[in-house]
Design a protein around this motif. Structure first.
Motif, PDB file in Angstrom:
ATOM      1  N   ILE A 487       0.851  -1.198   0.000  1.00  0.00           N
ATOM      2  CA  ILE A 487       0.000   0.000   0.000  1.00  0.00           C
ATOM      3  C   ILE A 487       0.887   1.248   0.000  1.00  0.00           C
ATOM      4  N   GLU A 488       1.912   1.238   0.842  1.00  0.00           N
ATOM      5  CA  GLU A 488       2.821   2.401   0.902  1.00  0.00           C
ATOM      6  C   GLU A 488       3.488   2.628  -0.449  1.00  0.00           C
ATOM      7  N   ASN A 489       3.926   1.552  -1.078  1.00  0.00           N
ATOM      8  CA  ASN A 489       4.572   1.693  -2.388  1.00  0.00           C
ATOM      9  C   ASN A 489       3.596   2.251  -3.414  1.00  0.00           C
ATOM     10  N   ALA A 490       2.371   1.732  -3.411  1.00  0.00           N
ATOM     11  CA  ALA A 490       1.386   2.197  -4.399  1.00  0.00           C
ATOM     12  C   ALA A 490       1.045   3.659  -4.159  1.00  0.00           C
ATOM     13  N   ALA A 491       0.998   4.049  -2.874  1.00  0.00           N
ATOM     14  CA  ALA A 491       0.608   5.426  -2.538  1.00  0.00           C
ATOM     15  C   ALA A 491       1.675   6.431  -2.972  1.00  0.00           C
ATOM     16  N   LYS A 492       2.906   5.973  -3.166  1.00  0.00           N
ATOM     17  CA  LYS A 492       3.969   6.898  -3.579  1.00  0.00           C
ATOM     18  C   LYS A 492       3.668   7.517  -4.931  1.00  0.00           C
ATOM     19  N   PHE A 493       2.883   6.802  -5.761  1.00  0.00           N
ATOM     20  CA  PHE A 493       2.566   7.346  -7.086  1.00  0.00           C
ATOM     21  C   PHE A 493       1.397   8.325  -7.031  1.00  0.00           C
ATOM     22  N   GLY A 494       0.928   8.611  -5.815  1.00  0.00           N
ATOM     23  CA  GLY A 494      -0.150   9.601  -5.654  1.00  0.00           C
ATOM     24  C   GLY A 494      -1.494   8.950  -5.822  1.00  0.00           C
TER      25      GLY A 494
END
Ligand code: CS2
Length: 494
Positions: A487-494
């Protein structure tokens, strides 16, 4: 009033502050509702009571449980059909007793009474909340599923039906033979084009028994589509205590829900209907834009939140959405991947709809359990996530966030949270799906390959789409490092 007394018509006078209007003339039954779960009791029943208060009409409801749940029937009947709706909002709790439900039946025990009512000219609407699996649909053709054991039983014993198509067709046949105008059939489940979908199931079932009857149903029976919306968790002991505290009476069957509610209905009721438009329902010519927006924006993100949370260990939706990266992910999933697939009337502001959904999810008073939403994934994933994915793939657009939702379902089917806690899978296809997921081994490719092979969920077109396969493998690979990190990784793309 002592707190041990029970809510019933006799004790109603002691709680005048908790009914919408103290004056209540007992209306006759005009609606039979199949699937008397919490959702109906917090939604259609509430609208119907308010509509009768605003404009009269004999539209009291007889609720039916199709699973023979006599405990629920007896609990509601012991209270004369009364129960409280406990609206839980960030601003506080409001408890209102609903009186529109007059009678509750449990199939197969109350078969004779049910079919008497279904043949009665007074009954002009049969509505349904039986969840996706109650439709007994063949997902490939949309016709009735002839491999469904309940359907096979009903075709052999059409006079003793237990399935939705079986019951509706038997009742409609009686009405046709007796020259009684048909009732309108009103689907209130989260299916795309729910009215048309139910019509196809019913007509294809009828055709197996009697072609002339099928034609009569096609021409004479209205199946309006609806979009229904209210978040309604399962009842807990805390809800019973809260209802008792508010009413000073014991209510064994209260329904908790959020304050928000919405109902968009296609206005086709040849036999009449309650004045639902007087109490906030939107009666329209075309429900589809509303229905797709709700299914994809709300239910699609709900399921995504549920599976990611089951892996990450968030128990409720408000707990999940308060994890900032998950909020970001769901926000951008709606903004960039779901909303662009929808075409809605100009007055429908999808970004405002998104923001309102995120606020509803954050409601700390509701305690909507992720495990509840995670049930029946095989039935829910196709209209909620796969339809959006298919639209985007046709347009050559990326699907990484949607794929994370579906990938989380795949990993969820292994039956263990990231910290090793086991959970059970409740799904009509549970044994097949969990066998596929556990036998696939650890490699993301094999898990994706195994589950994409399930034709009851994935069309061969979608399963063979390389972009879809790639996105799902990437999602499962990310999730193998733990859902929170993914989730954290995906959220990095906004
Ligand atoms: C939820 C829905 O349990 C679920 O699958 O997504 O019941 C949802 O709460 C309702 O559709 C909201 O209207």
């Amino acid at each position: 009033m002592n707190a041990e007394s029970m809510l019933c018509r006799k004790t109603l006078t002691s709680i005048e502050g908790h009914v919408l209007a103290p004056e209540w003339r007992e209306p006759r039954i005009g609606i039979v509702h199949l699937g008397i779960g919490n959702f109906h009791r917090a939604h259609e029943a509430v609208y119907t009571e308010e509509a009768m208060l605003a404009a009269g009409g004999d539209w009291a409801i007889c609720g039916v449980t199709l699973q023979g749940d006599v405990t629920k029937r007896d609990a509601l009947m012991a209270q004369d059909g009364l129960y409280s709706v406990v609206e839980r909002g960030p601003q506080g709790v409001r408890t209102t007793v609903v009186r529109a439900l007059r009678e509750v039946l449990a199939l197969p025990y109350d078969r004779a009474r049910l079919f008497d009512l279904l043949a009665a000219p007074d009954v002009r609407i049969v509505s349904l909340t039986v969840t996706e699996k109650g439709y007994c649909r063949d997902t490939q053709t949309g016709d009735v599923d002839l491999d469904h054991p309940g359907v096979a039983h009903d075709l052999k014993h059409p006079e003793e039906p237990g399935t939705v198509p079986g019951i509706l067709v038997a009742a409609l046949r009686t009405r046709r033979d007796a020259g009684i105008a048909p009732f309108t059939v009103l689907s209130c489940d989260n299916l795309s084009h729910n009215g048309a979908a139910l019509r196809q199931v019913v007509c294809s079932y009828a055709r197996m028994l009697d072609a002339a009857l099928a034609t009569w149903i096609e021409h004479q029976v209205a199946f309006p589509s609806t979009m229904v919306d209210r978040i309604v968790p399962a009842t807990t002991e805390a809800d019973r205590d809260a209802a008792a505290e508010a009413l000073g009476l014991r209510d064994e069957v209260p329904v908790p829900c959020e304050p928000f509610r919405q109902w968009v209905i296609e206005d086709r009721f040849p036999a009449g209907r309650p004045a639902w438009e007087r109490v906030g329902a939107q009666l329209v010519d075309d429900v589809m834009p509303f229905e797709l927006a709700k299914l994809r924006m709300l239910n699609g993100t709900h399921s995504t939140l549920a599976y990611l949370s089951m892996l990450a260990g968030f128990a409720t939706i408000d707990e999940a959405i308060s994890f900032a990266p998950l909020h970001t992910l769901i926000h951008s999933m709606m903004t960039h991947e779901i909303a662009p697939t929808l075409s809605v009337p100009p007055s429908f502001d999808l970004m405002a709809y998104r923001d309102a959904l995120l606020e509803r999810y954050a409601n700390p008073a509701l305690k909507h359990r992720c495990a509840q939403i995670a049930m029946d994934g095989s039935q829910k994933i196709p209209p909620r996530l796969l339809a959006t994915i298919a639209t985007r793939l046709e347009r050559g657009q990326p699907i990484s966030r949607l794929a994370l939702g579906v990938g989380a379902w795949f990993v969820f089917l292994r039956g263990r949270a990231d910290d090793g806690t086991p959970f059970s899978i409740s799904d009509p296809l549970a044994s097949r799906l969990t066998a596929l997921a556990t036998n696939a081994g650890n490699a993301p490719e094999s898990l994706v390959d195994a589950l994409l092979g399930c034709r009851d969920v994935f069309s061969s077109e979608l399963a063979s789409n390389e972009a879809c396969q790639r996105a799902l493998i990437e999602a499962v690979t990310q999730l193998s490092g733990g859902a929170k990190t993914a989730i954290e990784n995906a959220a990095k793309f906004g």
